[in-house]
Scaffold this active site. Structure first.
Site, PDB file in Angstrom:
ATOM      1  N   ASP A  53       0.860  -1.180   0.000  1.00  0.00           N
ATOM      2  CA  ASP A  53       0.000   0.000   0.000  1.00  0.00           C
ATOM      3  C   ASP A  53       0.893   1.226   0.000  1.00  0.00           C
ATOM      4  O   ASP A  53       1.747   1.385   0.876  1.00  0.00           O
ATOM      5  CB  ASP A  53      -0.901  -0.001   1.243  1.00  0.00           C
ATOM      6  CG  ASP A  53      -1.809   1.213   1.272  1.00  0.00           C
ATOM      7  OD1 ASP A  53      -2.623   1.360   0.353  1.00  0.00           O
ATOM      8  OD2 ASP A  53      -1.696   2.022   2.216  1.00  0.00           O
ATOM      9  N   GLU A 137      -1.479  -0.666  -5.887  1.00  0.00           N
ATOM     10  CA  GLU A 137      -2.604   0.100  -6.402  1.00  0.00           C
ATOM     11  C   GLU A 137      -2.291   0.589  -7.808  1.00  0.00           C
ATOM     12  O   GLU A 137      -1.180   1.032  -8.066  1.00  0.00           O
ATOM     13  CB  GLU A 137      -2.840   1.344  -5.547  1.00  0.00           C
ATOM     14  CG  GLU A 137      -3.207   1.075  -4.135  1.00  0.00           C
ATOM     15  CD  GLU A 137      -2.740   2.208  -3.248  1.00  0.00           C
ATOM     16  OE1 GLU A 137      -3.460   3.210  -3.155  1.00  0.00           O
ATOM     17  OE2 GLU A 137      -1.647   2.101  -2.673  1.00  0.00           O
ATOM     18  N   CYS A 188     -12.641  -4.714   5.040  1.00  0.00           N
ATOM     19  CA  CYS A 188     -11.907  -5.520   6.014  1.00  0.00           C
ATOM     20  C   CYS A 188     -11.177  -6.636   5.265  1.00  0.00           C
ATOM     21  O   CYS A 188     -11.782  -7.374   4.490  1.00  0.00           O
ATOM     22  CB  CYS A 188     -12.861  -6.113   7.046  1.00  0.00           C
ATOM     23  SG  CYS A 188     -12.016  -7.215   8.189  1.00  0.00           S
ATOM     24  N   CYS A 191     -12.655 -10.202   6.572  1.00  0.00           N
ATOM     25  CA  CYS A 191     -14.006 -10.699   6.314  1.00  0.00           C
ATOM     26  C   CYS A 191     -14.678 -10.030   5.132  1.00  0.00           C
ATOM     27  O   CYS A 191     -15.758 -10.443   4.715  1.00  0.00           O
ATOM     28  CB  CYS A 191     -14.881 -10.565   7.560  1.00  0.00           C
ATOM     29  SG  CYS A 191     -15.382  -8.869   7.909  1.00  0.00           S
ATOM     30  N   ASP A 216      -3.085   1.032   6.896  1.00  0.00           N
ATOM     31  CA  ASP A 216      -2.368   0.762   5.647  1.00  0.00           C
ATOM     32  C   ASP A 216      -1.996  -0.716   5.524  1.00  0.00           C
ATOM     33  O   ASP A 216      -1.902  -1.252   4.421  1.00  0.00           O
ATOM     34  CB  ASP A 216      -1.105   1.630   5.564  1.00  0.00           C
ATOM     35  CG  ASP A 216      -1.445   3.115   5.532  1.00  0.00           C
ATOM     36  OD1 ASP A 216      -2.565   3.462   5.138  1.00  0.00           O
ATOM     37  OD2 ASP A 216      -0.583   3.923   5.930  1.00  0.00           O
TER      38      ASP A 216
HETATM   39 ZN   LIG Z   1     -13.821  -7.980   9.399  1.00  0.00          ZN
END
Ligand SMILES: [Zn+2]
Length: 255
Positions: A53, A137, A188, A191, A216
């Site tokens: 990142d 990126e 996230c 998840c 980051d």
């Molecule tokens: Zn999560």
């Protein structure tokens, strides 16, 4: 010419470019290493790929949480440049002093640019020493580079860095993988749920799975996942965390 480094054995000079800089002329030779094999087909996987990142606070953060800071001397040189630019603006047009000041600014510019380039080569070498493909990126997405650059207090020159990284990776039989950066900070990495953050929020703290990471670092993991086409599905949901949360837990898919 003053040759800073000898031309290594086994290299063939392919092109020569001459440029005029404030402090004199430079000749850039491009060499071809005939001993390096062409890139082998190397499909990015979770094991052979890392994510980075590009940061505002630090230069970059890897998916291992490793941080590459911006060197101090680099900031200093940039400050010096600004000072010389102010100096110049106070000089009378057409004066001898102004001409000299112009030269000093140009020299300081070269110095900053050279330092930056050296730093970029050093970091590219360090990252590639891990022997992994590198996801990052994409700076080609309209707006992203611009807004980030504007918020950054220094010119990190990410475009140049990524170009160096791509060339060096290829020489090492590795590859760089630009990914869509949209949402890499918000999502996230554990998840896949969206966890909104403002620019000031330095920490990723997921209410769905309790994943807790530097902002980051979380983004770097998401970038790695995108680079290898790894899909993060909603894994575990703590019932307590979503009590009173009305939005249905949805399957998450990469853009
Ligand atoms: Zn999560």
């Amino acid at each position: 010419m003053i040759l800073h480094r000898p031309i290594p054995d086994g290299f063939k000079i392919k092109t020569a470019a001459i440029t005029k800089k404030a402090e004199g002329y430079y000749i850039t030779l491009s060499l071809q290493d005939v001993s390096i094999p062409k890139m082998t087909h190397n499909l990015p996987t979770m094991d052979n790929t890392m994510g980075v990142d590009l940061g505002l606070k630090s230069f970059l953060v890897t998916d291992d949480g490793e941080e590459v800071a911006i060197p101090q001397h680099y900031r200093k040189a940039q400050k010096l440049l600004q000072q010389k630019q102010r100096d110049l603006s106070r000089k009378k047009k057409g004066s001898n002093r102004r001409r000299k000041a112009v030269k000093r600014v140009a020299k300081a510019h070269s110095k900053v640019a050279n330092q930056r380039k050296d730093f970029h080569y050093k970091i590219a070498k360090k990252l590639l020493a891990k022997g992994k493909n590198i996801g990052h990126e994409s700076l080609n997405i309209k707006g992203i580079a611009k807004t980030r650059m504007a918020k950054s207090t220094y010119d990190a020159g990410w475009g140049q860095f990524l170009l160096i990284l791509a060339v060096k990776a290829e020489n090492a039989g590795l590859t760089t993988i630009p990914v869509n950066p949209n949402g890499t900070t918000q999502d996230c990495s554990n998840c896949g749920q969206k966890v909104p953050k403002t620019l000031q929020d330095r920490w990723h703290s997921c209410p769905y799975c309790n994943c807790s990471l530097d902002r980051d670092h979380n983004a770097a993991i998401n970038i790695k996942h995108r680079a290898v086409g790894h899909l993060v599905l909603k894994a575990q949901v703590m019932p307590d965390a979503i009590a009173g949360f009305t939005e249905k837990p949805a399957l998450y898919a990469l853009a």
